[in-house]
Write a protein that holds these residues in place. Structure first.
Motif, PDB file in Angstrom:
ATOM      1  N   LYS A  53       0.964  -0.992  -0.033  1.00  0.00           N
ATOM      2  CA  LYS A  53       0.018   0.259   0.006  1.00  0.00           C
ATOM      3  C   LYS A  53       0.911   1.195   0.017  1.00  0.00           C
ATOM      4  N   ALA A  54       2.316   1.756   0.580  1.00  0.00           N
ATOM      5  CA  ALA A  54       2.851   2.205   1.022  1.00  0.00           C
ATOM      6  C   ALA A  54       3.763   2.685  -0.521  1.00  0.00           C
ATOM      7  N   PHE A  55       4.202   1.795  -0.957  1.00  0.00           N
ATOM      8  CA  PHE A  55       4.594   2.049  -2.529  1.00  0.00           C
ATOM      9  C   PHE A  55       3.480   2.144  -3.197  1.00  0.00           C
ATOM     10  N   ILE A  56       2.025   1.753  -3.637  1.00  0.00           N
ATOM     11  CA  ILE A  56       0.902   2.556  -4.130  1.00  0.00           C
ATOM     12  C   ILE A  56       0.765   3.785  -3.475  1.00  0.00           C
ATOM     13  N   ASP A  57       0.741   3.934  -2.913  1.00  0.00           N
ATOM     14  CA  ASP A  57       0.677   5.643  -2.396  1.00  0.00           C
ATOM     15  C   ASP A  57       1.915   6.494  -2.757  1.00  0.00           C
ATOM     16  N   GLY A  58       3.038   6.016  -2.363  1.00  0.00           N
ATOM     17  CA  GLY A  58       4.192   6.912  -3.502  1.00  0.00           C
ATOM     18  C   GLY A  58       4.232   7.153  -4.550  1.00  0.00           C
ATOM     19  N   ARG A  59       3.570   5.943  -5.405  1.00  0.00           N
ATOM     20  CA  ARG A  59       3.476   6.068  -6.807  1.00  0.00           C
ATOM     21  C   ARG A  59       2.812   7.550  -7.516  1.00  0.00           C
ATOM     22  N   GLU A  60       1.560   7.003  -6.563  1.00  0.00           N
ATOM     23  CA  GLU A  60       0.467   8.535  -7.077  1.00  0.00           C
ATOM     24  C   GLU A  60       1.292   9.812  -6.456  1.00  0.00           C
ATOM     25  N   GLU A  61       1.852   9.953  -5.405  1.00  0.00           N
ATOM     26  CA  GLU A  61       2.359  11.365  -4.865  1.00  0.00           C
ATOM     27  C   GLU A  61       3.212  11.602  -5.078  1.00  0.00           C
ATOM     28  N   GLY A  62       4.288  10.380  -6.308  1.00  0.00           N
ATOM     29  CA  GLY A  62       5.015  11.385  -7.014  1.00  0.00           C
ATOM     30  C   GLY A  62       6.343  10.235  -6.637  1.00  0.00           C
ATOM     31  N   GLY A  63       6.430   9.810  -5.234  1.00  0.00           N
ATOM     32  CA  GLY A  63       7.634  10.065  -4.617  1.00  0.00           C
ATOM     33  C   GLY A  63       8.348   8.506  -4.750  1.00  0.00           C
ATOM     34  N   PRO A  64       8.869   8.344  -4.264  1.00  0.00           N
ATOM     35  CA  PRO A  64      10.312   7.127  -4.276  1.00  0.00           C
ATOM     36  C   PRO A  64       9.924   6.015  -5.150  1.00  0.00           C
ATOM     37  N   GLY A  65       8.355   6.014  -4.940  1.00  0.00           N
ATOM     38  CA  GLY A  65       7.688   4.550  -5.763  1.00  0.00           C
ATOM     39  C   GLY A  65       7.486   4.930  -7.164  1.00  0.00           C
ATOM     40  N   ASN A  66       7.992   5.613  -7.890  1.00  0.00           N
ATOM     41  CA  ASN A  66       7.091   6.366  -8.775  1.00  0.00           C
ATOM     42  C   ASN A  66       8.388   6.161  -9.644  1.00  0.00           C
TER      43      ASN A  66
END
Length: 67
Positions: A53-66
């Motif tokens: 969930k944190a990975f997805i949240d990071g992608r959506e916020e433009g963070g490290p998961g993006n």
């Protein structure tokens, strides 16, 4: 073996992956996978549902998961 899938974020899916316990016929989840809104798997395996969930949240916020 893939188990349950959980919708998260804007079109992402988190999927359980593990082995079937032949005694109980229950899935022993070893990690979680993430598929993007287009249905394609994203890189990485996650030790917990919260980490996925944190990975997805990071992608959506433009963070490290993006990626």
């Amino acid at each position: 073996m893939i188990g349950n899938g959980f919708a998260w974020g804007n079109g992402y899916t988190i999927m359980e992956e593990g082995e079937l316990d032949r005694d109980t016929w229950q899935l022993r989840v070893s990690h979680y996978l993430v598929a993007g809104p287009d249905g394609r798997p994203l890189p990485g395996r996650f030790a917990s549902l919260e980490a996925a969930k944190a990975f997805i949240d990071g992608r959506e916020e433009g963070g490290p998961g993006n990626l």
